[in-house]
Design a protein around this motif. Structure first.
Motif, PDB file in Angstrom:
ATOM      1  N   THR A 177       0.842  -1.196   0.000  1.00 41.19           N
ATOM      2  CA  THR A 177       0.000   0.000   0.000  1.00 41.19           C
ATOM      3  C   THR A 177       0.881   1.251   0.000  1.00 41.19           C
ATOM      4  O   THR A 177       2.088   1.169   0.254  1.00 41.19           O
ATOM      5  N   GLN A 226       0.698   3.509   2.217  1.00 42.41           N
ATOM      6  CA  GLN A 226       1.132   3.703   3.606  1.00 42.41           C
ATOM      7  C   GLN A 226       2.370   2.855   3.914  1.00 42.41           C
ATOM      8  O   GLN A 226       3.260   3.298   4.636  1.00 42.41           O
ATOM      9  N   ASP A 227       2.446   1.639   3.365  1.00 37.68           N
ATOM     10  CA  ASP A 227       3.647   0.812   3.552  1.00 37.68           C
ATOM     11  C   ASP A 227       4.884   1.526   3.000  1.00 37.68           C
ATOM     12  O   ASP A 227       5.944   1.536   3.625  1.00 37.68           O
ATOM     13  N   GLN A 252       5.262   4.780   2.535  1.00 33.84           N
ATOM     14  CA  GLN A 252       5.543   5.959   3.345  1.00 33.84           C
ATOM     15  C   GLN A 252       6.259   5.573   4.638  1.00 33.84           C
ATOM     16  O   GLN A 252       7.251   6.196   5.008  1.00 33.84           O
ATOM     17  N   LEU A 253       5.791   4.520   5.295  1.00 30.54           N
ATOM     18  CA  LEU A 253       6.425   4.084   6.541  1.00 30.54           C
ATOM     19  C   LEU A 253       7.851   3.604   6.303  1.00 30.54           C
ATOM     20  O   LEU A 253       8.749   3.870   7.109  1.00 30.54           O
ATOM     21  N   THR A 303       5.423  11.668   1.344  1.00 30.43           N
ATOM     22  CA  THR A 303       4.087  11.399   0.813  1.00 30.43           C
ATOM     23  C   THR A 303       4.200  10.251  -0.182  1.00 30.43           C
ATOM     24  O   THR A 303       5.165  10.175  -0.942  1.00 30.43           O
ATOM     25  N   THR A 350       1.829   7.632  -2.900  1.00 33.03           N
ATOM     26  CA  THR A 350       0.580   7.343  -3.603  1.00 33.03           C
ATOM     27  C   THR A 350       0.735   6.012  -4.325  1.00 33.03           C
ATOM     28  O   THR A 350       1.840   5.605  -4.680  1.00 33.03           O
TER      29      THR A 350
END
Length: 129
Positions: free
Chosen positions: A61, A63-64, A66-67, A87, A89
């Protein structure tokens, strides 16, 4: 008895040294500042690449990604990259991670921005035909 010249140059070397030393030190400091900026730019680019590698995985994802990029920055450049912002996407075909921040400053008044974006196609499973 010889007369001294009307315009004596005694002390000129000391004055030149006093004037040139700060200029030389500023130039040396600017070289170090550029080196720090270049290193910080490399760290930001690597963080974006790491983030997009994670985000593009099948089942990954945004978020994965980004982390992962934030974790990379925390380990590789906790002090060299100031005010980091990540950020990420991901859509059906591509993933992208953008990392921004500011390089550490040793010359007052300089604010050298950092920005790196990495984009990659997503991994997709395609059954054999």
């Amino acid at each position: 008895m010889p007369r001294p010249p009307e315009h004596s140059e005694r002390g000129a070397t000391a004055i030149e040294t006093v004037i040139l030393t700060p200029v030389l030190l500023l130039l040396i400091t600017l070289v170090f500042q550029f080196g720090l900026w270049y290193h910080a730019e490399s760290v930001v680019q690597a963080a974006a690449a790491e983030g997009v590698r994670t985000a593009r995985l099948e089942g990954g994802t945004a978020q994965d990604g980004q982390l992962r990029a934030e974790d990379f920055l925390a380990h590789a450049g906790p002090t060299i990259v100031q005010h980091p912002n990540v950020t990420a996407t991901r859509d059906l075909t591509t993933a992208a991670v953008t990392v921004t921040g500011t390089a550490i400053m040793i010359v007052p008044g300089f604010h050298l921005p950092l920005r790196a974006t990495a984009t990659s196609p997503n991994e997709q499973f395609r059954p054999g035909q």
